[in-house]
Write a protein that holds these residues in place. Structure first.
Motif, PDB file in Angstrom:
ATOM      1  N   GLY A  62       0.801  -1.221   0.000  1.00  0.00           N
ATOM      2  CA  GLY A  62       0.000   0.000   0.000  1.00  0.00           C
ATOM      3  C   GLY A  62       0.829   1.263   0.000  1.00  0.00           C
ATOM      4  N   GLY A  63       2.157   1.143   0.077  1.00  0.00           N
ATOM      5  CA  GLY A  63       3.019   2.324  -0.008  1.00  0.00           C
ATOM      6  C   GLY A  63       3.058   2.847  -1.434  1.00  0.00           C
ATOM      7  N   GLU A  64       3.160   4.165  -1.573  1.00  0.00           N
ATOM      8  CA  GLU A  64       3.133   4.773  -2.903  1.00  0.00           C
ATOM      9  C   GLU A  64       4.441   4.517  -3.666  1.00  0.00           C
ATOM     10  OE1 GLU A  64       0.519   6.224  -4.336  1.00  0.00           O
ATOM     11  OE2 GLU A  64      -0.654   5.822  -2.512  1.00  0.00           O
ATOM     12  N   SER A  86       2.397  -4.525  -2.569  1.00  0.00           N
ATOM     13  CA  SER A  86       1.187  -4.296  -3.349  1.00  0.00           C
ATOM     14  C   SER A  86       0.969  -2.833  -3.714  1.00  0.00           C
ATOM     15  CB  SER A  86      -0.025  -4.799  -2.564  1.00  0.00           C
ATOM     16  OG  SER A  86      -1.215  -4.522  -3.271  1.00  0.00           O
ATOM     17  N   LEU A  87       0.596  -2.610  -4.980  1.00  0.00           N
ATOM     18  CA  LEU A  87       0.163  -1.288  -5.440  1.00  0.00           C
ATOM     19  C   LEU A  87      -1.359  -1.192  -5.512  1.00  0.00           C
ATOM     20  CD1 LEU A  87       2.687  -0.487  -8.338  1.00  0.00           C
ATOM     21  CD2 LEU A  87       2.787   0.211  -5.935  1.00  0.00           C
ATOM     22  N   SER A  88      -2.055  -2.257  -5.099  1.00  0.00           N
ATOM     23  CA  SER A  88      -3.516  -2.265  -5.233  1.00  0.00           C
ATOM     24  C   SER A  88      -4.169  -1.141  -4.453  1.00  0.00           C
ATOM     25  CB  SER A  88      -4.075  -3.607  -4.747  1.00  0.00           C
ATOM     26  OG  SER A  88      -3.540  -4.679  -5.470  1.00  0.00           O
ATOM     27  N   HIS A  89      -3.707  -0.903  -3.242  1.00  0.00           N
ATOM     28  CA  HIS A  89      -4.327   0.079  -2.360  1.00  0.00           C
ATOM     29  C   HIS A  89      -3.441   1.315  -2.275  1.00  0.00           C
ATOM     30  CE1 HIS A  89      -7.276  -2.942  -1.129  1.00  0.00           C
ATOM     31  NE2 HIS A  89      -6.260  -3.776  -1.194  1.00  0.00           N
ATOM     32  N   THR A  90      -3.225   1.948  -3.426  1.00  0.00           N
ATOM     33  CA  THR A  90      -2.404   3.161  -3.500  1.00  0.00           C
ATOM     34  C   THR A  90      -3.146   4.230  -4.290  1.00  0.00           C
ATOM     35  OG1 THR A  90      -1.294   2.448  -5.553  1.00  0.00           O
ATOM     36  CG2 THR A  90      -0.235   1.851  -3.447  1.00  0.00           C
TER      37      THR A  90
END
Length: 318
Positions: A62-64, A86-90
């Motif tokens: 979730g980190g940018e 993961s980039l899903s929650h960015t």
């Protein structure tokens, strides 16, 4: 054709439906480079407007990503992102979708998960997703129980159930790959959930080992495991109580996943499981922005929608 090549063909051609003349950005990092390059090789055979961007692995799910990576995502028609974190929650993924980009994230993807997890029949996965969604859509409350001690109730009345089918053909849509879940960001939650499947940083839990979480008014108030507690506390140093947000309830619909292997990406999709996440939910219909999103997979749950047990897909359905 190698197994990795076959998986890349499935991802780029079937799941994302990349076409001639479209732009495609492969986002990867130093640890997932071979998978990123396999996807790029397939993409560049379809379109001349294909690029691969690589950066050092992020620190947290979730980190940018770096700003140039975010810009490349928002500027493409199609993005595939095999990354360690993961980039899903960015915001980068959200803004790319808002710009019309079709996005598939492959967080924590390994060679084995890539080559085996993408052999599934995605039309079947989509059918199971729809069957589950029809049973929970419109419910005010969803309750999950297990013999291991889970008993938690979610208020979901005004939130939308989303489906991760693996078919990403419409502008502005996204999916994990491998895919297969129906999920929601609850408005509130109360109770206890007990993880007995997979959860990072531990991976697949040994038989008999469990991780317990107490939830009050939508926030996790007690964590039994020291390592997970420290990770959440570290995120809380940056964003406060948002790190303790009860972010997600997900129901696995991929009946091709017959056993848990220790990969959250794959295990959370297993038919007949539930996963519950802590932290960021801004990308899935919630309003909490946090640099953390931790999923815990729960085996053999019973799920009730407004008191009625729902039928969960299971490997026996194949």
């Amino acid at each position: 054709m190698t197994a990795r090549r076959g998986a890349a063909e499935t991802a780029v051609r079937q799941c994302l439906g990349l076409e001639v003349g479209e732009s495609c950005t492969i986002v990867t990092d130093d640890e997932r480079r071979p998978i990123g390059e396999s996807l790029y090789e397939v993409a560049r055979e379809i379109t001349d407007d294909a690029v691969i961007v690589r950066y050092p692995p992020g620190e947290t799910h979730g980190g940018e990503p770096p700003e140039p990576v975010a810009a490349a995502m928002a500027g493409a028609d199609v993005v595939l992102a095999p990354t360690t974190k993961s980039l899903s929650h960015t915001r980068a993924r959200t803004e790319a979708n808002e710009a019309g980009t079709r996005v598939a994230t492959l967080p924590g993807i390994t060679e084995d998960v890539f080559t085996t997890g993408l052999e599934a029949d995605y039309e079947s996965i989509a059918s199971h997703c729809e069957a589950v969604r029809q049973q929970v859509a419109g419910a005010d409350e969803v309750r999950v129980t297990t013999e291991a001690g889970t008993d938690i109730t979610f208020g979901v009345r005004d939130r939308e159930w989303l489906a991760d089918t693996g078919i990403v053909h419409e502008p502005g849509t996204m999916s994990n790959l491998p895919a297969g879940e129906v999920f929601i960001s609850p408005e509130t939650a109360n109770g206890t959930f007990v993880v007995d499947g997979t959860m990072m940083p531990h991976g697949l839990l040994e038989d008999g080992r469990t991780l317990s979480f107490v939830v009050e008014d939508g926030f996790v108030t007690d964590i039994s495991d020291d390592d997970i507690r420290e990770e959440v506390e570290s995120a809380a140093d940056e964003v406060g109580d948002a790190a303790y947000n009860l972010a997600e309830l997900g129901i696995g619909t991929n009946v091709a996943v017959t056993e848990l292997v220790g990969s959250v990406l794959l295990d959370e999709k297993a038919g007949g499981t539930v996963h519950i996440a802590i932290g960021d939910d801004a990308g899935i219909g919630g309003d909490t922005d946090a640099p953390i999103h931790l999923d815990g997979i729960i085996r053999e749950p019973t799920v009730f929608a407004d008191g009625t047990p729902i039928d969960l897909p299971a490997p026996a359905d194949t």
